[in-house]
Write a protein that holds these residues in place. Sequence first.
Motif, PDB file in Angstrom:
ATOM      1  N   LYS A 119      34.669  43.861  37.168  1.00  0.00           N
ATOM      2  CA  LYS A 119      33.554  43.284  38.045  1.00  0.00           C
ATOM      3  C   LYS A 119      32.060  44.376  38.303  1.00  0.00           C
ATOM      4  O   LYS A 119      32.745  45.569  38.480  1.00  0.00           O
ATOM      5  CB  LYS A 119      33.762  43.135  39.592  1.00  0.00           C
ATOM      6  CG  LYS A 119      35.600  41.819  39.098  1.00  0.00           C
ATOM      7  CD  LYS A 119      36.269  41.862  40.914  1.00  0.00           C
ATOM      8  CE  LYS A 119      37.472  40.860  41.098  1.00  0.00           C
ATOM      9  NZ  LYS A 119      37.925  40.605  41.895  1.00  0.00           N
ATOM     10  N   GLU A 120      31.688  43.504  38.018  1.00  0.00           N
ATOM     11  CA  GLU A 120      29.708  44.843  38.666  1.00  0.00           C
ATOM     12  C   GLU A 120      29.421  43.020  39.132  1.00  0.00           C
ATOM     13  O   GLU A 120      28.508  42.491  39.017  1.00  0.00           O
ATOM     14  CB  GLU A 120      29.286  44.220  37.984  1.00  0.00           C
ATOM     15  CG  GLU A 120      28.054  45.530  37.011  1.00  0.00           C
ATOM     16  CD  GLU A 120      27.415  45.425  36.042  1.00  0.00           C
ATOM     17  OE1 GLU A 120      26.173  46.055  36.033  1.00  0.00           O
ATOM     18  OE2 GLU A 120      27.792  45.353  34.678  1.00  0.00           O
ATOM     19  N   ILE A 122      25.745  42.655  41.084  1.00  0.00           N
ATOM     20  CA  ILE A 122      24.344  42.408  41.214  1.00  0.00           C
ATOM     21  C   ILE A 122      24.103  41.984  42.074  1.00  0.00           C
ATOM     22  O   ILE A 122      23.982  40.572  42.583  1.00  0.00           O
ATOM     23  CB  ILE A 122      24.307  41.718  39.607  1.00  0.00           C
ATOM     24  CG1 ILE A 122      24.784  41.575  38.688  1.00  0.00           C
ATOM     25  CG2 ILE A 122      22.950  41.745  38.923  1.00  0.00           C
ATOM     26  CD1 ILE A 122      24.691  43.737  38.141  1.00  0.00           C
ATOM     27  N   TYR A 138      25.615  38.400  43.444  1.00  0.00           N
ATOM     28  CA  TYR A 138      26.222  37.383  42.544  1.00  0.00           C
ATOM     29  C   TYR A 138      27.011  38.628  41.095  1.00  0.00           C
ATOM     30  O   TYR A 138      26.816  40.262  41.477  1.00  0.00           O
ATOM     31  CB  TYR A 138      25.203  36.732  41.366  1.00  0.00           C
ATOM     32  CG  TYR A 138      24.792  37.747  39.991  1.00  0.00           C
ATOM     33  CD1 TYR A 138      24.998  37.418  38.809  1.00  0.00           C
ATOM     34  CD2 TYR A 138      23.483  37.487  40.606  1.00  0.00           C
ATOM     35  CE1 TYR A 138      24.434  38.048  38.122  1.00  0.00           C
ATOM     36  CE2 TYR A 138      22.503  38.218  39.504  1.00  0.00           C
ATOM     37  CZ  TYR A 138      23.019  38.471  38.436  1.00  0.00           C
ATOM     38  OH  TYR A 138      22.065  39.411  37.874  1.00  0.00           O
ATOM     39  N   THR A 139      27.797  38.380  40.980  1.00  0.00           N
ATOM     40  CA  THR A 139      28.892  38.887  40.430  1.00  0.00           C
ATOM     41  C   THR A 139      29.204  39.017  38.783  1.00  0.00           C
ATOM     42  O   THR A 139      29.022  37.971  37.949  1.00  0.00           O
ATOM     43  CB  THR A 139      30.439  38.768  40.524  1.00  0.00           C
ATOM     44  OG1 THR A 139      31.168  38.970  42.419  1.00  0.00           O
ATOM     45  CG2 THR A 139      31.444  39.829  40.029  1.00  0.00           C
ATOM     46  N   LYS A 140      28.773  39.679  38.672  1.00  0.00           N
ATOM     47  CA  LYS A 140      29.508  39.805  36.756  1.00  0.00           C
ATOM     48  C   LYS A 140      30.603  39.883  36.309  1.00  0.00           C
ATOM     49  O   LYS A 140      31.331  41.200  36.322  1.00  0.00           O
ATOM     50  CB  LYS A 140      28.675  40.559  35.815  1.00  0.00           C
ATOM     51  CG  LYS A 140      27.026  40.392  35.855  1.00  0.00           C
ATOM     52  CD  LYS A 140      26.763  40.614  34.758  1.00  0.00           C
ATOM     53  CE  LYS A 140      25.553  40.070  34.520  1.00  0.00           C
ATOM     54  NZ  LYS A 140      24.071  40.745  32.833  1.00  0.00           N
ATOM     55  N   TYR A 141      31.500  39.433  35.493  1.00  0.00           N
ATOM     56  CA  TYR A 141      32.992  39.577  35.142  1.00  0.00           C
ATOM     57  C   TYR A 141      32.935  40.545  33.004  1.00  0.00           C
ATOM     58  O   TYR A 141      31.812  39.945  32.496  1.00  0.00           O
ATOM     59  CB  TYR A 141      34.085  38.446  35.157  1.00  0.00           C
ATOM     60  CG  TYR A 141      34.040  38.760  36.578  1.00  0.00           C
ATOM     61  CD1 TYR A 141      34.818  39.267  37.611  1.00  0.00           C
ATOM     62  CD2 TYR A 141      32.662  37.006  36.843  1.00  0.00           C
ATOM     63  CE1 TYR A 141      35.182  38.364  38.492  1.00  0.00           C
ATOM     64  CE2 TYR A 141      33.227  37.083  38.283  1.00  0.00           C
ATOM     65  CZ  TYR A 141      34.228  37.724  39.361  1.00  0.00           C
ATOM     66  OH  TYR A 141      34.342  37.104  40.419  1.00  0.00           O
ATOM     67  N   TYR A 142      33.967  41.585  32.948  1.00  0.00           N
ATOM     68  CA  TYR A 142      34.054  41.870  31.817  1.00  0.00           C
ATOM     69  C   TYR A 142      35.207  42.245  31.303  1.00  0.00           C
ATOM     70  O   TYR A 142      35.986  42.253  32.232  1.00  0.00           O
ATOM     71  CB  TYR A 142      33.067  43.302  31.920  1.00  0.00           C
ATOM     72  CG  TYR A 142      31.348  43.514  32.592  1.00  0.00           C
ATOM     73  CD1 TYR A 142      30.643  43.012  30.925  1.00  0.00           C
ATOM     74  CD2 TYR A 142      31.134  42.958  33.292  1.00  0.00           C
ATOM     75  CE1 TYR A 142      29.569  43.200  31.552  1.00  0.00           C
ATOM     76  CE2 TYR A 142      29.250  43.975  33.551  1.00  0.00           C
ATOM     77  CZ  TYR A 142      29.142  43.053  32.305  1.00  0.00           C
ATOM     78  OH  TYR A 142      27.530  43.702  33.258  1.00  0.00           O
ATOM     79  N   GLU A 152      31.343  41.225  28.333  1.00  0.00           N
ATOM     80  CA  GLU A 152      30.920  40.070  29.105  1.00  0.00           C
ATOM     81  C   GLU A 152      31.942  38.494  29.234  1.00  0.00           C
ATOM     82  O   GLU A 152      31.816  37.957  27.938  1.00  0.00           O
ATOM     83  CB  GLU A 152      29.384  39.826  29.611  1.00  0.00           C
ATOM     84  CG  GLU A 152      29.116  39.066  30.769  1.00  0.00           C
ATOM     85  CD  GLU A 152      27.710  38.809  31.149  1.00  0.00           C
ATOM     86  OE1 GLU A 152      27.318  38.078  31.600  1.00  0.00           O
ATOM     87  OE2 GLU A 152      26.491  39.267  30.606  1.00  0.00           O
ATOM     88  N   GLU A 154      33.528  35.196  31.203  1.00  0.00           N
ATOM     89  CA  GLU A 154      33.172  34.274  32.184  1.00  0.00           C
ATOM     90  C   GLU A 154      35.054  33.677  32.747  1.00  0.00           C
ATOM     91  O   GLU A 154      35.623  33.526  31.719  1.00  0.00           O
ATOM     92  CB  GLU A 154      32.757  32.865  32.296  1.00  0.00           C
ATOM     93  CG  GLU A 154      31.110  32.356  31.856  1.00  0.00           C
ATOM     94  CD  GLU A 154      30.807  33.320  32.959  1.00  0.00           C
ATOM     95  OE1 GLU A 154      31.136  32.814  34.450  1.00  0.00           O
ATOM     96  OE2 GLU A 154      29.357  32.854  33.169  1.00  0.00           O
TER      97      GLU A 154
END
Length: 303
Positions: A119-120, A122, A138-142, A152, A154
């Motif tokens: 989780k990153e 931002i 917001y959060t980016k998922y990898y 990356e 969803e």
Amino acid sequence: MNRYLLFLLLLAYSWTSTANMASPNIYGTFHSSLIFPQKCTVTQEKIRADIIKNSDKDFYYEYIIRLKVTYHITSPTKQEMPLLFMASNYLNDQQIYVNGQAIPSSPIDKEQDYPFLIKEEITDTLQYTNAPTRYHAYTKYYISYDGKEKQEVEPSNLIYFTAPLKAGENMIEVSYGAFPSTRRYGFLPPYTFEYSIYPSKFWKTFPEIDIEIHFPKELKFEQSSMEAEEYTVSDHLFQGKIKDFHSTPEHYWRFSPKPSWLGSVVLAIGPLGFGIILFLGAVGLHLYCIKKKKNGAYGSEYS
């Protein structure tokens, strides 16, 4: 006369114009191989896809892909193993079987920590003239296969389940329905099915992957990322083998509607050809009207 000429010119423009305020593409599904830990050996993978007509008129997708992916893996011990499969734009009707036993999938909990999910957080700064600074978080998922490389994703595109493996040979089957990618423009827009074998880069072994795609009679096979010697196409069936991971990690198969004889003529002429025909027709109509006007003027002069 001018209004007829203007009508023909506008019609010619409409044939040759492809502008679209919306996205020109309708994005479909993208699939990925299972993520296995290194301690298991994959001995076989088979992908079977059936492209069928979509009977649900509420969707603008004309076709559905029924996908079934089968893996044969060897486990050194009896164990409960968490496994992950990625599929975008699918119908959420997935079925999973491990050694013939139905296994439920688990939705990804965004609040929970998983060994494969990074989780990153931002925070974007939004600055407007004569307005206080606003912040958008917001959060980016990898997905990380090895803790180093990441991709990356969803979370809603992840099919996650725990497989009860026995010592020795096991069979895992994942099946679901999804939509192919296509275009909004063109006479006969193609349908594309994509599949990534990138996760298999991290498997202990890479077996040959058998591909079998059944498609309806109104479609024809158009193109694939596979080499020509790796597959055959006959009787609405595509069959092939992916033998080398390093050739390309991202594969696709493209099918397009078969045109009627009239459609073949239209395709042969093309939008540009129709534009030229209509333009020449407009020029001919213009010259005819000029000639008719002159003849009418001469006739009135001698009458």
